[in-house]
Design a protein around this motif. Structure first.
Motif, short mmCIF file in Angstrom:
data_model
loop_
_atom_site.label_atom_id
_atom_site.label_comp_id
_atom_site.label_asym_id
_atom_site.label_seq_id
_atom_site.Cartn_x
_atom_site.Cartn_y
_atom_site.Cartn_z
N GLU A 7 0.84 -1.20 0.00
CA GLU A 7 0.00 0.00 0.00
C GLU A 7 0.87 1.25 0.00
N ALA A 8 0.27 2.35 -0.38
CA ALA A 8 0.96 3.63 -0.41
C ALA A 8 0.02 4.70 0.12
N ALA A 9 0.55 5.58 0.97
CA ALA A 9 -0.26 6.66 1.55
C ALA A 9 0.50 7.98 1.40
N TRP A 10 -0.22 8.99 0.93
CA TRP A 10 0.35 10.33 0.78
C TRP A 10 0.32 11.00 2.14
N LEU A 11 1.50 11.38 2.63
CA LEU A 11 1.62 12.11 3.88
C LEU A 11 1.87 13.58 3.54
N HIS A 12 0.97 14.45 3.96
CA HIS A 12 1.08 15.88 3.69
C HIS A 12 1.03 16.61 5.02
N VAL A 13 2.13 17.26 5.37
CA VAL A 13 2.21 17.97 6.64
C VAL A 13 2.50 19.44 6.36
N PRO A 14 1.48 20.30 6.50
CA PRO A 14 1.72 21.74 6.32
C PRO A 14 2.68 22.25 7.39
N LEU A 15 3.56 23.14 6.99
CA LEU A 15 4.50 23.75 7.93
C LEU A 15 4.00 25.12 8.34
N GLU A 16 4.04 25.40 9.63
CA GLU A 16 3.64 26.74 10.07
C GLU A 16 4.68 27.73 9.56
N ALA A 17 4.30 28.98 9.45
CA ALA A 17 5.14 30.01 8.84
C ALA A 17 6.56 30.04 9.42
N ALA A 18 6.69 29.88 10.72
CA ALA A 18 8.01 29.94 11.36
C ALA A 18 8.93 28.80 10.91
N ALA A 19 8.36 27.69 10.45
CA ALA A 19 9.15 26.54 10.05
C ALA A 19 9.41 26.49 8.54
N GLN A 20 8.79 27.37 7.79
CA GLN A 20 8.97 27.41 6.34
C GLN A 20 10.30 28.07 5.99
N HIS A 21 10.83 27.70 4.84
CA HIS A 21 12.03 28.37 4.36
C HIS A 21 11.96 28.49 2.84
N GLY A 26 11.77 27.40 -4.30
CA GLY A 26 10.64 28.21 -3.87
C GLY A 26 10.42 28.07 -2.38
N ARG A 27 9.28 28.57 -1.91
CA ARG A 27 8.95 28.49 -0.49
C ARG A 27 8.47 27.08 -0.17
N ILE A 28 9.07 26.50 0.86
CA ILE A 28 8.69 25.16 1.31
C ILE A 28 7.60 25.35 2.36
N THR A 29 6.36 25.06 1.97
CA THR A 29 5.21 25.29 2.86
C THR A 29 4.68 24.02 3.50
#
Length: 147
Positions: A7-21, A26-29
């Motif tokens: 099986e395969a599962a897409w893991l999507h974890v949004p980063l809060e603004a302070a953790a983005q770079h 581009g911007r890693i969100t």
């Protein structure tokens, strides 16, 4: 030992603004990855990671679909310890028997980019299973640490 489930599962974890770079990509969100899980009839479970792109640039739904619809059917019932043969089988797709008979790669069209990324997640899960089957780390299986 035989593979019973892939099986395969897409893991999507949004980063809060302070953790983005910001990088040249581009911007890693968010952090995005596909977790590949392979189960065996011996009760062992292997995990691998596949990435659709760098940073937040990719849509992982294609990876999930490739693992589920193309790679999993080729793996069910196979021995997960035979990693090289399984990689060749995934790479050559419907031409795997011909490729094996002639001793060379005969990949079906499209075995580049996103397909190889999906195969890499499966490959990592197979190595994880092999390490668990031998009660050792993948690092030890590959010859140990080196510089």
């Amino acid at each position: 030992m035989k593979i019973t489930h892939v099986e395969a599962a897409w893991l999507h974890v949004p980063l809060e603004a302070a953790a983005q770079h910001v990088s040249d990509f581009g911007r890693i969100t968010a952090f995005d990855a596909v977790l590949v899980t392979i189960r065996t009839d011996a009760g062992l479970v292997g995990y691998g990671e596949a990435k659709p792109a760098v940073g937040s640039a990719g849509d992982a739904s294609a990876l999930v679909t490739i693992v589920k619809n193309e790679l999993a059917p080729a793996l069910i019932g196979e021995d997960p310890r035979d990693i090289g043969r399984l990689w060749t089988r995934m790479y050559n797709g419907s031409r795997a028997a011909l490729a094996q008979r002639f001793g060379r790669a005969m990949p079906v069209l499209g075995r580049r980019g996103i397909h190889v990324a999906a195969m890499s997640g499966v490959d990592l899960a197979l190595w994880d299973l092999l390490g668990k089957a031998h009660a050792t780390s993948v690092l030890a299986l590959l010859g140990g640490a080196s510089r």
